[in-house]
Design a protein around this motif. Structure first.
Motif, PDB file in Angstrom:
ATOM      1  N   TYR A  12       1.019  -1.092   0.047  1.00 22.70           N
ATOM      2  CA  TYR A  12      -0.246  -0.004  -0.133  1.00 22.70           C
ATOM      3  C   TYR A  12       1.131   0.946  -0.084  1.00 22.70           C
ATOM      4  CZ  TYR A  12      -3.625   3.139   1.459  1.00 22.70           C
ATOM      5  OH  TYR A  12      -4.771   4.179   1.597  1.00 22.70           O
ATOM      6  N   ASN A  50       2.168   5.901  -2.129  1.00 25.79           N
ATOM      7  CA  ASN A  50       1.596   6.651  -3.489  1.00 25.79           C
ATOM      8  C   ASN A  50       3.264   7.111  -3.127  1.00 25.79           C
ATOM      9  OD1 ASN A  50       0.704   9.113  -4.386  1.00 25.79           O
ATOM     10  ND2 ASN A  50       0.367   9.875  -1.856  1.00 25.79           N
ATOM     11  N   PRO A  51       3.226   6.832  -5.217  1.00 30.54           N
ATOM     12  CA  PRO A  51       2.483   6.282  -5.442  1.00 30.54           C
ATOM     13  C   PRO A  51       2.237   4.666  -5.954  1.00 30.54           C
ATOM     14  CG  PRO A  51       4.327   6.734  -6.988  1.00 30.54           C
ATOM     15  CD  PRO A  51       4.163   7.332  -5.594  1.00 30.54           C
ATOM     16  N   GLY A  52       1.097   3.795  -6.544  1.00 34.38           N
ATOM     17  CA  GLY A  52       1.149   2.539  -6.124  1.00 34.38           C
ATOM     18  C   GLY A  52       1.925   1.664  -7.916  1.00 34.38           C
ATOM     19  N   ASN A  68       1.158   1.889 -10.191  1.00 36.80           N
ATOM     20  CA  ASN A  68       0.988   3.383 -11.566  1.00 36.80           C
ATOM     21  C   ASN A  68       1.531   4.735 -11.101  1.00 36.80           C
ATOM     22  OD1 ASN A  68      -0.402   4.594 -13.357  1.00 36.80           O
ATOM     23  ND2 ASN A  68      -1.908   3.961 -13.004  1.00 36.80           N
ATOM     24  N   ASP A  87      -1.052   7.481 -11.166  1.00 33.31           N
ATOM     25  CA  ASP A  87      -2.016   7.650 -10.501  1.00 33.31           C
ATOM     26  C   ASP A  87      -1.328   8.298  -9.391  1.00 33.31           C
ATOM     27  OD1 ASP A  87      -3.480   7.638  -9.275  1.00 33.31           O
ATOM     28  OD2 ASP A  87      -5.037   5.574  -8.964  1.00 33.31           O
ATOM     29  N   SER A 108      -1.770   8.706  -6.191  1.00 34.29           N
ATOM     30  CA  SER A 108      -2.564   8.459  -5.019  1.00 34.29           C
ATOM     31  C   SER A 108      -2.804   7.107  -3.748  1.00 34.29           C
ATOM     32  CB  SER A 108      -4.168   8.635  -5.216  1.00 34.29           C
ATOM     33  OG  SER A 108      -4.728   7.556  -6.054  1.00 34.29           O
ATOM     34  N   GLN A 151      -2.451   3.564  -3.111  1.00 31.35           N
ATOM     35  CA  GLN A 151      -3.051   2.514  -3.717  1.00 31.35           C
ATOM     36  C   GLN A 151      -2.803   1.654  -3.280  1.00 31.35           C
ATOM     37  OE1 GLN A 151      -2.131   2.572  -7.819  1.00 31.35           O
ATOM     38  NE2 GLN A 151      -1.385   4.993  -7.862  1.00 31.35           N
ATOM     39  N   THR A 152      -3.365  -0.310  -3.195  1.00 35.90           N
ATOM     40  CA  THR A 152      -3.592  -1.304  -3.277  1.00 35.90           C
ATOM     41  C   THR A 152      -2.469  -2.143  -3.840  1.00 35.90           C
ATOM     42  OG1 THR A 152      -4.871  -2.253  -3.468  1.00 35.90           O
ATOM     43  CG2 THR A 152      -4.924  -1.202  -0.716  1.00 35.90           C
ATOM     44  N   PHE A 153      -1.527  -2.518  -4.032  1.00 40.05           N
ATOM     45  CA  PHE A 153      -0.988  -3.003  -5.225  1.00 40.05           C
ATOM     46  C   PHE A 153      -0.347  -4.920  -4.838  1.00 40.05           C
ATOM     47  CE2 PHE A 153       1.931  -0.456  -3.088  1.00 40.05           C
ATOM     48  CZ  PHE A 153       2.931  -1.505  -3.252  1.00 40.05           C
TER      49      PHE A 153
END
Length: 418
Positions: free
Chosen positions: A278, A280-282, A284, A287, A289, A291-293
């Motif tokens: 988890y 920021n960024p993930g 991507n 993006d 924000s 994110q989970t990955f």
């Protein structure tokens, strides 16, 4: 009833013998049981259990938690503008938390090879303990037979003292009736006092030896304990059965397992992995924000060239094996020489015993004649004591040679491994 319980508890707490006799074999058994070094075998076994348990953990999944925060001076930006589209650049401050799992799938049998090396090490360590305890048997022999010899000497001195006390009564009677000189009894009384001194000295030395033996075998030995005079048989034909030979074999086996371990160290490692996170960024990067990955996959590690380091280590192990074989050959040669020397000493002592028996027979005849001469006033008490002393020395020599031959035979058997 309470007194009986107290006595029983005292008896159990001291660990003394349940019988009043102590044999050489019992001393060996107590040595192997109570000597502090004997505990190391169990300690090595417990240590090995922990080592193997640690080795097997390499087959289990490895979990790793990672938390990271960074601030960077610049970030990736689009080099061109796209009409009607706004692409926001990532933040310069970034955050990431991950949990990764790695599972070993294949490593060429390295774990099992490591386990075998650990087991071989345990066998070698335990056999080394056995070898050290076995070598201490010679020290047990020295103490045990010294006590037996002192017992024999004291018994002969008591017999001599009894003989002189009997003769003292006869001499006093002879003095009373005018058949012997008035001072004839003084010579015998002085000799009796001398014997008492010798007995006292022997008793103190014997007590010291018993204490030393008791410390060695880890068991108190009561003063009234009778040391059994053992019957020892020797076999001059059988081959060596020493624990050192088994130790050499185990050392060679350990080298072989170590060589097998080295042969597997350059095997490929196949590992499956999965990572979830988890941040920021993930994954991507565009993006901007939290994110989970996750990622899953398989990776292969293979050291295909190590500058022949592994090969050189294996060659070194082969040299170690040759060194152990050389040590074994030296040990067998030195033991064979010692056995030959022991056999020669045993034969020499056996011949001396035969001579002692003949000397004693002659000394007894001379003493018998001397007794008659003393009774008739032909010789003095000093001359009589001289002949008693000669007989005592001959008997003492026989007793010493008999104990010495038993000691040599016991040490021969230890050298042989019987």
């Amino acid at each position: 009833m309470k007194k009986k319980h107290v006595l029983l508890l005292l008896f159990l707490s001291t660990g003394m013998f349940s019988q009043e006799k102590l044999s050489l074999e019992t001393c060996y058994s107590l040595l192997n049981k109570n000597y502090p070094l004997a505990k190391q075998s169990n300690l090595f076994a417990k240590q090995n259990e922990l080592d193997i348990a640690s080795i097997y953990t390499k087959k289990l999944p490895k979990l790793e938690l990672g938390v990271q925060t960074t601030y960077q001076s610049d970030v990736t930006k689009m080099p061109i503008e796209i009409p009607n589209t706004t692409v926001e650049a990532p933040n310069k401050d970034q955050y990431k938390a991950t949990l990764s799992a790695n599972q070993l799938i294949y490593n060429g049998g390295l774990i099992n090879a490591t386990k075998k090396v650990s087991e071989a090490t345990l066998k070698e360590q335990q056999k080394q303990v056995e070898v050290t305890l076995y070598q201490l048997k010679k020290q047990v022999n020295a103490y045990f037979f010294s006590v037996v010899l002192f017992n024999e000497k004291m018994e002969l001195l008591r017999a001599k003292k009894t003989m002189l006390e009997t003769k003292l009564h006869e001499v006093k009677a002879g003095i009373k009736f005018g058949a012997l000189l008035p001072t004839s009894d003084y010579v015998i009384e002085a000799e009796i006092l001398k014997i008492k001194q010798q007995l006292e000295a022997l008793s103190l030395n014997k007590s010291s030896l018993i204490k030393s033996l008791a410390q060695l075998i880890g068991t108190p030995i009561p003063t009234h304990t009778e040391f059994e005079n053992p019957t020892i048989l020797t076999d001059y034909t059988t081959e060596l059965k020493r624990p050192e030979l088994a130790l050499f074999q185990l050392q060679k086996e350990k080298i072989e397992t170590s060589e097998n371990l080295l042969s597997k160290q350059n095997a490929p490692n196949l590992i499956g992995y999965a990572t979830g996170g988890y941040g920021n960024p993930g994954l991507n990067m565009l993006d901007n924000s939290f994110q989970t990955f996750y990622q899953v996959g398989i990776k292969l590690n293979w050291n295909i060239f190590d500058w022949n380091a592994n090969k050189k280590q294996r060659e070194s192990l082969l040299i170690n094996k040759e060194i152990v074989e050389n040590q074994e050959a030296v040990f067998q040669l030195n033991t064979a020489i010692e056995l030959q020397q022991k056999q020669t000493e045993i034969n020499k002592l056996s011949n001396l015993i035969n001579s002692d028996l003949k000397i004693i027979e002659l000394r007894k005849k001379i003493l018998k004649s001397t007794e008659s001469q003393l009774k008739n006033g032909v010789i003095t008490s000093s001359a009589y004591i001289t002949e008693i002393t000669n007989l005592f020395e001959a008997e003492n020599s026989l007793s010493t040679h008999k104990i010495e031959v038993l000691l040599e035979k016991a040490n021969y058997n230890i050298l042989k491994g019987n």
